[in-house]
Design a protein around this motif. Structure first.
Motif, PDB file in Angstrom:
ATOM      1  N   ASN A  36       0.892  -1.193   0.275  1.00  0.00           N
ATOM      2  CA  ASN A  36      -0.086   0.027   0.040  1.00  0.00           C
ATOM      3  C   ASN A  36       0.810   1.126   0.000  1.00  0.00           C
ATOM      4  OD1 ASN A  36      -2.256   1.449   0.210  1.00  0.00           O
ATOM      5  ND2 ASN A  36      -1.987   1.721   2.561  1.00  0.00           N
ATOM      6  N   PRO A  37       0.671   2.130  -1.036  1.00  0.00           N
ATOM      7  CA  PRO A  37       1.759   3.264  -1.203  1.00  0.00           C
ATOM      8  C   PRO A  37       1.725   4.172   0.189  1.00  0.00           C
ATOM      9  CG  PRO A  37       0.194   3.101  -2.995  1.00  0.00           C
ATOM     10  CD  PRO A  37      -0.313   2.091  -2.245  1.00  0.00           C
ATOM     11  N   TYR A  38       0.788   4.176   1.087  1.00  0.00           N
ATOM     12  CA  TYR A  38       0.726   5.034   2.102  1.00  0.00           C
ATOM     13  C   TYR A  38       1.603   4.335   3.418  1.00  0.00           C
ATOM     14  CZ  TYR A  38      -3.198   7.957   0.603  1.00  0.00           C
ATOM     15  OH  TYR A  38      -4.049   8.838   0.118  1.00  0.00           O
ATOM     16  N   ASP A  39       1.437   2.860   3.023  1.00  0.00           N
ATOM     17  CA  ASP A  39       2.423   2.342   4.059  1.00  0.00           C
ATOM     18  C   ASP A  39       3.805   2.302   3.901  1.00  0.00           C
ATOM     19  OD1 ASP A  39      -0.189   1.491   5.354  1.00  0.00           O
ATOM     20  OD2 ASP A  39      -0.076  -0.616   4.111  1.00  0.00           O
ATOM     21  N   GLU A  40       4.265   2.694   2.379  1.00  0.00           N
ATOM     22  CA  GLU A  40       5.740   2.653   2.041  1.00  0.00           C
ATOM     23  C   GLU A  40       6.186   4.008   2.896  1.00  0.00           C
ATOM     24  OE1 GLU A  40       5.394   2.138  -2.307  1.00  0.00           O
ATOM     25  OE2 GLU A  40       7.098   0.979  -1.876  1.00  0.00           O
ATOM     26  N   TYR A  41       5.345   4.872   2.954  1.00  0.00           N
ATOM     27  CA  TYR A  41       5.786   6.075   3.610  1.00  0.00           C
ATOM     28  C   TYR A  41       6.320   5.784   5.106  1.00  0.00           C
ATOM     29  CZ  TYR A  41       3.467   8.476  -0.253  1.00  0.00           C
ATOM     30  OH  TYR A  41       3.076   8.949  -1.411  1.00  0.00           O
ATOM     31  N   ALA A  42       5.398   4.826   5.537  1.00  0.00           N
ATOM     32  CA  ALA A  42       5.504   4.658   7.172  1.00  0.00           C
ATOM     33  C   ALA A  42       6.824   3.944   7.173  1.00  0.00           C
ATOM     34  CB  ALA A  42       4.346   3.906   7.394  1.00  0.00           C
ATOM     35  N   LEU A  43       6.876   2.904   6.253  1.00  0.00           N
ATOM     36  CA  LEU A  43       8.018   1.764   6.201  1.00  0.00           C
ATOM     37  C   LEU A  43       9.318   2.714   6.046  1.00  0.00           C
ATOM     38  CD1 LEU A  43       9.457  -1.067   6.083  1.00  0.00           C
ATOM     39  CD2 LEU A  43       8.823  -0.818   3.775  1.00  0.00           C
ATOM     40  N   THR A  44       9.338   3.653   5.090  1.00  0.00           N
ATOM     41  CA  THR A  44      10.511   4.363   5.101  1.00  0.00           C
ATOM     42  C   THR A  44      11.004   5.146   5.980  1.00  0.00           C
ATOM     43  OG1 THR A  44       9.764   4.310   2.571  1.00  0.00           O
ATOM     44  CG2 THR A  44      11.782   5.643   3.163  1.00  0.00           C
ATOM     45  N   ARG A  45       9.957   5.757   6.532  1.00  0.00           N
ATOM     46  CA  ARG A  45      10.295   6.708   7.898  1.00  0.00           C
ATOM     47  C   ARG A  45      10.932   5.733   8.893  1.00  0.00           C
ATOM     48  NH1 ARG A  45      12.888  10.382   8.984  1.00  0.00           N
ATOM     49  NH2 ARG A  45      12.374  11.370  10.832  1.00  0.00           N
ATOM     50  N   ALA A  46      10.437   4.623   9.008  1.00  0.00           N
ATOM     51  CA  ALA A  46      10.964   3.796  10.188  1.00  0.00           C
ATOM     52  C   ALA A  46      12.199   3.507   9.830  1.00  0.00           C
ATOM     53  CB  ALA A  46       9.816   2.570  10.311  1.00  0.00           C
ATOM     54  N   LEU A 112       3.744   2.014  13.295  1.00  0.00           N
ATOM     55  CA  LEU A 112       3.384   3.019  12.107  1.00  0.00           C
ATOM     56  C   LEU A 112       2.758   2.123  10.975  1.00  0.00           C
ATOM     57  CD1 LEU A 112       6.944   4.463  11.755  1.00  0.00           C
ATOM     58  CD2 LEU A 112       4.806   5.487  13.129  1.00  0.00           C
ATOM     59  N   MET A 113       1.837   2.774  10.334  1.00  0.00           N
ATOM     60  CA  MET A 113       1.220   2.522   9.034  1.00  0.00           C
ATOM     61  C   MET A 113       0.705   3.598   8.265  1.00  0.00           C
ATOM     62  SD  MET A 113      -2.369   1.190  10.838  1.00  0.00           S
ATOM     63  CE  MET A 113      -1.642   0.709  12.551  1.00  0.00           C
ATOM     64  N   GLY A 114       0.112   3.215   7.163  1.00  0.00           N
ATOM     65  CA  GLY A 114      -0.185   4.310   5.974  1.00  0.00           C
ATOM     66  C   GLY A 114      -1.657   5.087   6.780  1.00  0.00           C
ATOM     67  N   ARG A 115      -2.011   6.064   6.217  1.00  0.00           N
ATOM     68  CA  ARG A 115      -3.351   6.659   6.611  1.00  0.00           C
ATOM     69  C   ARG A 115      -4.474   5.938   6.180  1.00  0.00           C
ATOM     70  NH1 ARG A 115      -5.645  12.045   4.609  1.00  0.00           N
ATOM     71  NH2 ARG A 115      -7.471  10.683   4.452  1.00  0.00           N
ATOM     72  N   GLU A 116      -4.562   5.331   5.163  1.00  0.00           N
ATOM     73  CA  GLU A 116      -5.554   4.134   4.739  1.00  0.00           C
ATOM     74  C   GLU A 116      -5.069   3.241   3.570  1.00  0.00           C
ATOM     75  OE1 GLU A 116      -7.428   7.958   2.774  1.00  0.00           O
ATOM     76  OE2 GLU A 116      -8.379   6.342   1.650  1.00  0.00           O
ATOM     77  N   SER A 117      -5.677   2.335   3.285  1.00  0.00           N
ATOM     78  CA  SER A 117      -5.453   1.489   2.257  1.00  0.00           C
ATOM     79  C   SER A 117      -6.055   1.878   0.893  1.00  0.00           C
ATOM     80  CB  SER A 117      -5.591  -0.110   2.627  1.00  0.00           C
ATOM     81  OG  SER A 117      -6.970  -0.232   2.384  1.00  0.00           O
ATOM     82  N   LEU A 168       6.262   8.107  23.814  1.00  0.00           N
ATOM     83  CA  LEU A 168       6.194   6.683  23.170  1.00  0.00           C
ATOM     84  C   LEU A 168       5.430   6.005  24.237  1.00  0.00           C
ATOM     85  CD1 LEU A 168       9.750   6.423  21.383  1.00  0.00           C
ATOM     86  CD2 LEU A 168       7.382   7.178  20.596  1.00  0.00           C
ATOM     87  N   PRO A 169       4.801   4.648  24.138  1.00  0.00           N
ATOM     88  CA  PRO A 169       4.491   4.318  22.589  1.00  0.00           C
ATOM     89  C   PRO A 169       3.332   5.170  22.051  1.00  0.00           C
ATOM     90  CG  PRO A 169       3.398   2.840  24.427  1.00  0.00           C
ATOM     91  CD  PRO A 169       4.225   3.981  25.395  1.00  0.00           C
ATOM     92  N   LEU A 170       3.243   5.148  20.802  1.00  0.00           N
ATOM     93  CA  LEU A 170       2.059   5.417  20.102  1.00  0.00           C
ATOM     94  C   LEU A 170       1.954   5.011  18.778  1.00  0.00           C
ATOM     95  CD1 LEU A 170       2.717   8.048  17.652  1.00  0.00           C
ATOM     96  CD2 LEU A 170       4.340   8.781  19.387  1.00  0.00           C
ATOM     97  N   VAL A 171       0.757   5.478  18.276  1.00  0.00           N
ATOM     98  CA  VAL A 171       0.353   4.571  17.099  1.00  0.00           C
ATOM     99  C   VAL A 171       0.470   6.140  15.849  1.00  0.00           C
ATOM    100  CG1 VAL A 171      -1.266   3.713  15.334  1.00  0.00           C
ATOM    101  CG2 VAL A 171      -0.959   2.822  17.688  1.00  0.00           C
ATOM    102  N   ALA A 172       0.895   6.034  14.743  1.00  0.00           N
ATOM    103  CA  ALA A 172       0.990   7.108  13.821  1.00  0.00           C
ATOM    104  C   ALA A 172       0.565   6.614  12.560  1.00  0.00           C
ATOM    105  CB  ALA A 172       2.326   8.072  13.807  1.00  0.00           C
ATOM    106  N   SER A 173      -0.001   7.111  11.749  1.00  0.00           N
ATOM    107  CA  SER A 173      -0.496   7.038  10.439  1.00  0.00           C
ATOM    108  C   SER A 173       0.185   7.991   9.555  1.00  0.00           C
ATOM    109  CB  SER A 173      -1.867   6.805   9.913  1.00  0.00           C
ATOM    110  OG  SER A 173      -2.478   7.987   9.763  1.00  0.00           O
ATOM    111  N   ALA A 174       0.933   7.536   8.243  1.00  0.00           N
ATOM    112  CA  ALA A 174       1.609   8.386   7.138  1.00  0.00           C
ATOM    113  C   ALA A 174       0.821   8.789   6.229  1.00  0.00           C
ATOM    114  CB  ALA A 174       3.097   7.599   7.130  1.00  0.00           C
ATOM    115  N   GLN A 175       1.308   9.888   5.621  1.00  0.00           N
ATOM    116  CA  GLN A 175       1.013  10.377   4.446  1.00  0.00           C
ATOM    117  C   GLN A 175       2.166  11.243   3.978  1.00  0.00           C
ATOM    118  OE1 GLN A 175      -2.956  12.153   4.643  1.00  0.00           O
ATOM    119  NE2 GLN A 175      -2.211  14.093   4.048  1.00  0.00           N
ATOM    120  N   GLN A 176       2.121  11.788   2.637  1.00  0.00           N
ATOM    121  CA  GLN A 176       3.014  12.725   2.352  1.00  0.00           C
ATOM    122  C   GLN A 176       2.912  13.861   3.077  1.00  0.00           C
ATOM    123  OE1 GLN A 176       2.282  12.235  -1.965  1.00  0.00           O
ATOM    124  NE2 GLN A 176       4.451  12.007  -2.493  1.00  0.00           N
TER     125      GLN A 176
END
Lengths: 245, 322
Positions: A36-46, A112-117, A168-176
């Motif tokens: 999922n493209p939004y998840d890729e932002y989360a993965l790269t930031r991690a 971390l994850m993307g804002r939505e699939s 921390l800990p926290l959950v965040a969702s990533a977007q550009q």
């Protein structure tokens, strides 16, 4: 810092969407699935955070065996290890429950994850995971930094952004524009083959929604062309015919 | 059993998307044979809430705790959960905004409720079956989803329902307190940075959007002037944001912002499938492109084949003459 990145397996963004004749199922034949493209932002930031500050990045996917090529891709991009929870992700709560369980067991600092699939567009899972774990969720985050046990995030809001500091800990969702996704290199692809991928069975399958049917939107009736020389005519049509001005 | 509508406010006024949610909620209440109550949080005038009667709301619970003037998900969820308990609400209706979605997901866990986001139509209710239609695959399709839990939460997509206006009807406004503790405000923003002046893309009814056909950022004044003349928000395609002509928060498409305005004017955008996914639920789409084969024309209601730099000034002139 232990980071858990949740990725979902979605049809490639250029996929032409079709369904079975009875509308019950999405036709997966010939469709290429990607992270999922939004998840890729989360993965790269991690991975960036790990490279700068140390720690580990674990990739988690809730899905059946056919998602493993994309889990390996995430490992090739730079995650250390992976977990797959072996269940079809048919409902947001079902998925959130699996993620929350893995997150709790592994005592992750950041989830971390993307804002939505881009397939089911629920925009739900991160909030559910945060609530199940009783920790804050910042969504959608456009910036994420960590200093010791404190994270600083920027959240996009209607009409601006907010700066939030939270422990921390926290959950965040990533977007550009959180970061630019990376492409795996050859060394990454080679090492990904030997990185651990653990398969777990689901902890309950407590779905709260059930898809009855899919449908495509009605086709457009056709475009009305206006001569470029007479472009101003468009504004009159928008006012008098389409009635949107 | 009742329906509870969550009202979002900005600058003391009820947001348009919340008027839509209120209209939706009161229609659901009618079909369930019950009434619709609203809960409003934060800085809003009681007058603005009284007029929610026009959308079919009978009563509004207002929690004006000053700590709630910024959005803090956990605190908002607590207020709404308490309001839902006091009203014995089985259906909760929200806007499908960043705020609505953040509240909805946490509330769904707390109340063991089913949640549907991105909802585009009123529910089909048949016996105990409660089914809603929502947009999926980034607007490329719909799915009908049955909400199987006893409690249901629905986040309504912008511009998907008409706003009801029963002239003169008023709602009573009651003060409401959820007795929040400081611990409920973990994650409160330290600082809020507002964009000034511009019409918000996510709230806009009209959007003018530019792509690489504008040839460079120096020509963007054409997009801005057309938007200003029409009272529209501005947007752009992904390549334009990626090369830095425009900021990312203007990028519309599958991985950017999804919009569903009444009018979307795409200037110099060819219409890649990812871009279409972000805009194809707009009511009317206008495409201006010099390539007559641009795929976007297939999705358009009105089209002009021509150079953006020549066509847009003519549109500005015609719009000024309205």
């Amino acid at each position: 810092m232990k980071i858990l990145v949740c990725i979902s397996n979605v049809p490639d963004t250029t996929t032409k969407i079709t369904f079975s004749p009875d509308g019950k199922a999405f036709n997966t034949g010939g469709v290429q699935f990607v992270i999922n493209p939004y998840d890729e932002y989360a993965l790269t930031r991690a991975i960036e955070l790990k490279e700068a500050q140390g720690g580990t990045v674990t990739v988690l996917n809730v899905g059946e065996a056919d998602t493993e090529p994309n889990i390996r891709k995430a490992l090739a991009i730079g995650a250390d290890d992976a977990i797959r929870v072996n269940v079809k992700p048919t409902d947001a709560f079902l998925v959130a429950q699996q993620i929350a369980h893995v997150a709790k067991e592994g005592a992750y600092d950041l989830i971390l994850m993307g804002r939505e699939s881009i397939d089911y567009n629920g925009f739900q899972v991160h909030g559910m995971v945060g609530e199940l774990l009783g920790i804050p969720t910042i969504a959608p985050a456009i910036k994420l930094d960590v200093n010791g046990s404190t994270a600083t995030l920027e959240r996009e809001i209607e009409g601006g952004k907010e700066i939030i500091e939270v422990s921390l800990p926290l959950v965040a969702s990533a977007q550009q524009p959180m970061t630019e996704p990376r492409i795996p290199n050859m060394r990454g692809i080679m090492t990904a083959r030997t990185k651990p991928l653990q398969v777990l069975e689901p902890v309950g399958q407590d779905a709260k929604t059930s898809v009855q049917k899919y449908e495509l939107p009605p086709a457009k009736s056709g475009v009305k062309m206006i001569d470029a020389e007479n472009a101003g005519e468009l504004i009159k049509l928008l006012r008098n015919e389409a009635k949107v001005l | 059993m009742s329906v509870l509508v969550v009202i979002e406010c900005a600058n003391g006024e009820v947001k348009k998307s919340s008027l839509e949610a209120a209209s939706y909620g009161s229609k659901v209440a009618t079909s369930l044979g019950t009434s619709a109550t609203a809960v409003a949080i934060g800085d809003v005038q009681a007058d603005a809430l009284t007029s929610l009667g026009e959308q079919g709301i009978t009563k509004v619970l207002l929690d004006n705790d000053s700590r709630l003037h910024n959005f803090v998900p956990a605190a908002y969820v607590k207020v709404i959960a308490k309001a839902a308990a006091s009203e014995n609400s089985s259906v909760i209706v929200l806007s499908n905004s960043n705020i609505g979605a953040a509240i909805g997901s946490r509330l769904a866990v707390q109340l063991s409720a089913s949640l549907a986001t991105n909802v585009v139509a009123l529910p089909e209710i048949s016996g105990s079956a409660f089914t809603v239609r929502r947009g999926v695959f980034s607007g490329k399709a719909f799915s009908d989803v049955e909400l199987t839990a006893d409690k249901k939460i629905i986040a309504v997509k912008k511009n998907a329902v008409e706003i009801e206006t029963a002239a003169g009807a008023t709602a009573t406004v009651e003060n409401f307190s959820a007795d929040l503790a400081d611990a409920d405000f973990t994650g409160a923003p330290k600082e809020t940075i507002k964009q000034s002046g511009d019409i918000l893309l996510t709230e806009a009814d009209l959007v003018v959007s530019g792509g690489r056909g504008l040839k460079g950022p120096e020509n963007w004044h054409l997009i801005e002037e057309l938007a200003k003349t029409l009272g529209a928000a501005t947007a752009c395609s992904k390549p334009v944001a990626d090369i830095g002509w425009r900021p990312h928060h203007e990028h519309v498409g599958q991985t950017g912002i999804t919009v569903s305005p009444n009018l979307y004017i795409a200037v110099g955008i060819s219409g890649a499938i990812q871009h279409l996914a972000g805009v194809n639920s707009s009511k009317v789409i206008v495409v201006i492109n010099k390539d007559p084969e641009a795929p976007f024309f297939k999705a358009a209601d009105y089209g002009i084949v021509g150079d953006a730099l020549e066509v847009v000034p003519k549109l500005i002139e015609a719009a000024k003459a309205l």
